[in-house]
Motif scaffolding. Sequence first.
Motif, PDB file in Angstrom:
ATOM      1  N   CYS A  75       0.836  -1.201   0.000  1.00  0.00           N
ATOM      2  CA  CYS A  75       0.000   0.000   0.000  1.00  0.00           C
ATOM      3  C   CYS A  75       0.868   1.246   0.000  1.00  0.00           C
ATOM      4  O   CYS A  75       1.884   1.304   0.694  1.00  0.00           O
ATOM      5  CB  CYS A  75      -0.909  -0.003   1.239  1.00  0.00           C
ATOM      6  SG  CYS A  75      -2.135   1.318   1.178  1.00  0.00           S
ATOM      7  N   TYR A  77      -0.048   3.993   1.199  1.00  0.00           N
ATOM      8  CA  TYR A  77      -0.374   4.795   2.387  1.00  0.00           C
ATOM      9  C   TYR A  77       0.130   4.126   3.668  1.00  0.00           C
ATOM     10  O   TYR A  77       0.553   2.971   3.671  1.00  0.00           O
ATOM     11  CB  TYR A  77      -1.884   5.011   2.479  1.00  0.00           C
ATOM     12  CG  TYR A  77      -2.458   5.722   1.280  1.00  0.00           C
ATOM     13  CD1 TYR A  77      -1.886   6.898   0.799  1.00  0.00           C
ATOM     14  CD2 TYR A  77      -3.574   5.219   0.603  1.00  0.00           C
ATOM     15  CE1 TYR A  77      -2.406   7.552  -0.310  1.00  0.00           C
ATOM     16  CE2 TYR A  77      -4.103   5.868  -0.513  1.00  0.00           C
ATOM     17  CZ  TYR A  77      -3.513   7.037  -0.961  1.00  0.00           C
ATOM     18  OH  TYR A  77      -4.020   7.679  -2.058  1.00  0.00           O
ATOM     19  N   ASN A  78       0.043   4.867   4.747  1.00  0.00           N
ATOM     20  CA  ASN A  78       0.523   4.393   6.061  1.00  0.00           C
ATOM     21  C   ASN A  78      -0.480   4.768   7.139  1.00  0.00           C
ATOM     22  O   ASN A  78      -0.147   5.515   8.058  1.00  0.00           O
ATOM     23  CB  ASN A  78       1.830   5.104   6.437  1.00  0.00           C
ATOM     24  CG  ASN A  78       2.970   4.680   5.565  1.00  0.00           C
ATOM     25  OD1 ASN A  78       3.502   3.593   5.730  1.00  0.00           O
ATOM     26  ND2 ASN A  78       3.340   5.550   4.627  1.00  0.00           N
ATOM     27  N   CYS A  79      -1.700   4.304   7.037  1.00  0.00           N
ATOM     28  CA  CYS A  79      -2.689   4.688   8.059  1.00  0.00           C
ATOM     29  C   CYS A  79      -2.199   4.170   9.415  1.00  0.00           C
ATOM     30  O   CYS A  79      -1.740   3.025   9.519  1.00  0.00           O
ATOM     31  CB  CYS A  79      -4.051   4.101   7.722  1.00  0.00           C
ATOM     32  SG  CYS A  79      -4.614   4.605   6.093  1.00  0.00           S
ATOM     33  N   PHE A  81      -3.640   3.245  12.074  1.00  0.00           N
ATOM     34  CA  PHE A  81      -4.368   2.149  12.741  1.00  0.00           C
ATOM     35  C   PHE A  81      -4.203   0.824  12.004  1.00  0.00           C
ATOM     36  O   PHE A  81      -4.720  -0.196  12.434  1.00  0.00           O
ATOM     37  CB  PHE A  81      -5.871   2.485  12.815  1.00  0.00           C
ATOM     38  CG  PHE A  81      -6.416   2.925  11.481  1.00  0.00           C
ATOM     39  CD1 PHE A  81      -6.718   2.013  10.503  1.00  0.00           C
ATOM     40  CD2 PHE A  81      -6.575   4.287  11.205  1.00  0.00           C
ATOM     41  CE1 PHE A  81      -7.176   2.424   9.262  1.00  0.00           C
ATOM     42  CE2 PHE A  81      -7.032   4.710   9.962  1.00  0.00           C
ATOM     43  CZ  PHE A  81      -7.334   3.770   8.985  1.00  0.00           C
ATOM     44  N   CYS A  82      -3.481   0.816  10.891  1.00  0.00           N
ATOM     45  CA  CYS A  82      -3.486  -0.356  10.009  1.00  0.00           C
ATOM     46  C   CYS A  82      -2.300  -1.271  10.315  1.00  0.00           C
ATOM     47  O   CYS A  82      -1.147  -0.840  10.282  1.00  0.00           O
ATOM     48  CB  CYS A  82      -3.438   0.113   8.559  1.00  0.00           C
ATOM     49  SG  CYS A  82      -3.330  -1.239   7.377  1.00  0.00           S
ATOM     50  N   TYR A  84      -1.767  -4.025   8.581  1.00  0.00           N
ATOM     51  CA  TYR A  84      -1.865  -4.951   7.466  1.00  0.00           C
ATOM     52  C   TYR A  84      -0.952  -4.544   6.307  1.00  0.00           C
ATOM     53  O   TYR A  84      -0.395  -5.397   5.638  1.00  0.00           O
ATOM     54  CB  TYR A  84      -3.357  -4.904   7.132  1.00  0.00           C
ATOM     55  CG  TYR A  84      -3.865  -5.440   5.864  1.00  0.00           C
ATOM     56  CD1 TYR A  84      -4.221  -6.786   5.758  1.00  0.00           C
ATOM     57  CD2 TYR A  84      -4.093  -4.601   4.778  1.00  0.00           C
ATOM     58  CE1 TYR A  84      -4.770  -7.274   4.597  1.00  0.00           C
ATOM     59  CE2 TYR A  84      -4.645  -5.089   3.626  1.00  0.00           C
ATOM     60  CZ  TYR A  84      -4.975  -6.429   3.539  1.00  0.00           C
ATOM     61  OH  TYR A  84      -5.527  -6.900   2.395  1.00  0.00           O
ATOM     62  N   HIS A  85      -0.769  -3.226   6.138  1.00  0.00           N
ATOM     63  CA  HIS A  85      -0.050  -2.784   4.944  1.00  0.00           C
ATOM     64  C   HIS A  85       1.456  -3.030   5.066  1.00  0.00           C
ATOM     65  O   HIS A  85       2.022  -3.019   6.158  1.00  0.00           O
ATOM     66  CB  HIS A  85      -0.307  -1.291   4.691  1.00  0.00           C
ATOM     67  CG  HIS A  85       0.299  -0.386   5.723  1.00  0.00           C
ATOM     68  ND1 HIS A  85      -0.257  -0.165   6.953  1.00  0.00           N
ATOM     69  CD2 HIS A  85       1.450   0.353   5.704  1.00  0.00           C
ATOM     70  CE1 HIS A  85       0.495   0.671   7.641  1.00  0.00           C
ATOM     71  NE2 HIS A  85       1.544   1.001   6.909  1.00  0.00           N
ATOM     72  N   GLY A 120      -8.041  -4.594  -0.620  1.00  0.00           N
ATOM     73  CA  GLY A 120      -6.612  -4.761  -0.350  1.00  0.00           C
ATOM     74  C   GLY A 120      -5.939  -3.412  -0.196  1.00  0.00           C
ATOM     75  O   GLY A 120      -6.603  -2.372  -0.091  1.00  0.00           O
ATOM     76  N   GLY A 121      -4.623  -3.428  -0.223  1.00  0.00           N
ATOM     77  CA  GLY A 121      -3.858  -2.192  -0.151  1.00  0.00           C
ATOM     78  C   GLY A 121      -3.962  -1.433  -1.471  1.00  0.00           C
ATOM     79  O   GLY A 121      -4.380  -1.979  -2.492  1.00  0.00           O
ATOM     80  N   VAL A 122      -3.552  -0.156  -1.426  1.00  0.00           N
ATOM     81  CA  VAL A 122      -3.543   0.655  -2.647  1.00  0.00           C
ATOM     82  C   VAL A 122      -2.180   0.450  -3.309  1.00  0.00           C
ATOM     83  O   VAL A 122      -1.187   1.095  -2.962  1.00  0.00           O
ATOM     84  CB  VAL A 122      -3.808   2.142  -2.316  1.00  0.00           C
ATOM     85  CG1 VAL A 122      -3.777   2.991  -3.580  1.00  0.00           C
ATOM     86  CG2 VAL A 122      -5.144   2.288  -1.591  1.00  0.00           C
ATOM     87  N   VAL A 153     -11.162   4.266  -1.241  1.00  0.00           N
ATOM     88  CA  VAL A 153      -9.771   4.737  -1.319  1.00  0.00           C
ATOM     89  C   VAL A 153      -9.035   4.043  -2.476  1.00  0.00           C
ATOM     90  O   VAL A 153      -8.299   4.673  -3.243  1.00  0.00           O
ATOM     91  CB  VAL A 153      -9.062   4.484   0.040  1.00  0.00           C
ATOM     92  CG1 VAL A 153      -7.597   4.875  -0.019  1.00  0.00           C
ATOM     93  CG2 VAL A 153      -9.786   5.231   1.154  1.00  0.00           C
ATOM     94  N   LYS A 201      -4.598   9.441   2.865  1.00  0.00           N
ATOM     95  CA  LYS A 201      -5.603   8.806   1.994  1.00  0.00           C
ATOM     96  C   LYS A 201      -6.741   9.756   1.648  1.00  0.00           C
ATOM     97  O   LYS A 201      -6.794  10.892   2.134  1.00  0.00           O
ATOM     98  CB  LYS A 201      -6.118   7.519   2.648  1.00  0.00           C
ATOM     99  CG  LYS A 201      -7.133   7.723   3.729  1.00  0.00           C
ATOM    100  CD  LYS A 201      -7.307   6.530   4.641  1.00  0.00           C
ATOM    101  CE  LYS A 201      -7.740   5.245   4.025  1.00  0.00           C
ATOM    102  NZ  LYS A 201      -7.884   4.177   5.049  1.00  0.00           N
TER     103      LYS A 201
END
Length: 371
Positions: A75, A77-79, A81-82, A84-85, A120-122, A153, A201
Amino acid sequence: MLIQELLSIKSLSGEQKRIIEKTIRFERLTISEGHALYDLDLGILGVVASHINYHKNQGKVYFNKNFHIEPTNICIYNCKFCSYHRKFGEEGSWEYSIDDIIKKVEPYKNSDITEIHIVGGVHPHRDLDYYGSMIKQIKNILPKVHIKAFTAVELDHMIKKAGLNLTEGLIKLKEYGLGSIPGGGAEIFNPEVRKKVCHEKSTAEQWLKIHEAAHNIGLPSNATMLYGHIETHLHRIEHLEKLRQLQDKTNGFNTFIPLKYRKQNNSLSYIGEVNTLEDLKNFAISRIFLNNFNHIKAYWPMLGKDVSQITLSFGVDDIDGTIDDSTKIYSMAGAEDKKPTMKSNEIIDLIKNAGKIPIERDTLYNIIHEY
Ligand code: V47
Ligand code: SF4
């Protein structure tokens, strides 16, 4: 307890009684009335939310037969709370090719699965035609299956990259076989909170625009809210108000799914998680406030089976699907069930044991079977 009896509870203020009376008459609450619901006792909220839920769904609780595909967790991005990425080449990253995905889908050829949920991720290099072709090839194998895919997103990124406007991009994906859009990416609409937890995002306005454009071309969608991190109760109600306004305009949302922030392996871990009482309050208040949504979903892989069953007495009428151990978003963030799967019989028993009527539905809430 009969709902009218609530009004004789001595500890309630006059204002609280007035708000409860409005909900008994199924009237819409204002933002400040919605905010005031958080001061009510959980038991009272459960009775009021159940009253509204019964009026809308007559004791039915919906589920479907589905599985997820998560094509990549790479992904841009780097949220915060995530959990997973990942970046390219990082340990724990994956990117399935279309052939890999076809291999995952083929075993379901003779099954009674009705929905595939794809998010999924971007991914920086994959584009709209890549994802469109993925959908098309899945539909070649499972022509009747409903594809609910791509958060707003992901859509924002792939449509911009294709140089199309939102409507053109969504029409193209619909032509490839996209059936509806899941609710992810909404997080919390408040700009200050959004800046702190996922500043890179798509904005709240863009999320809402994408869902509106989808509804306008006949692509229904779901809505979510990520709660239990740094947002306040007022931020939650303001988020619900934005969803309620769009639903008034388009009536394109199928269901609302509150997503509880899970704390493991991400940059917000230090704030911890809210407790089950707060989860139940949040489900009940969502049910009460969103008077133009027919369905409120508790996503069991995130909440756990036991808590999901209890939410059925707090305004929830949907617990998603069988899943078949096909999602990692929540197990990587600390959800207890590391291989989430429920056979239909287990879901049916869970619903019946809560005193409700299990209904197998398709993605659009058409009834497939009543148990
Ligand atoms: O947007 C990410 C959330 C969402 C965490 O439409 C987290 O039927 C909690 O959209 N703790 C993606 N939540 C999942 C999603 C979804 C899930 C179930 C059903 C449907 C539907 C949609 O997951 C993201 C984000 O809000 N998320 N990390 C976390 N640590
Ligand atoms: Fe990427 Fe989605 Fe994780 Fe944000 S929540 S970092 S957009 S995978």
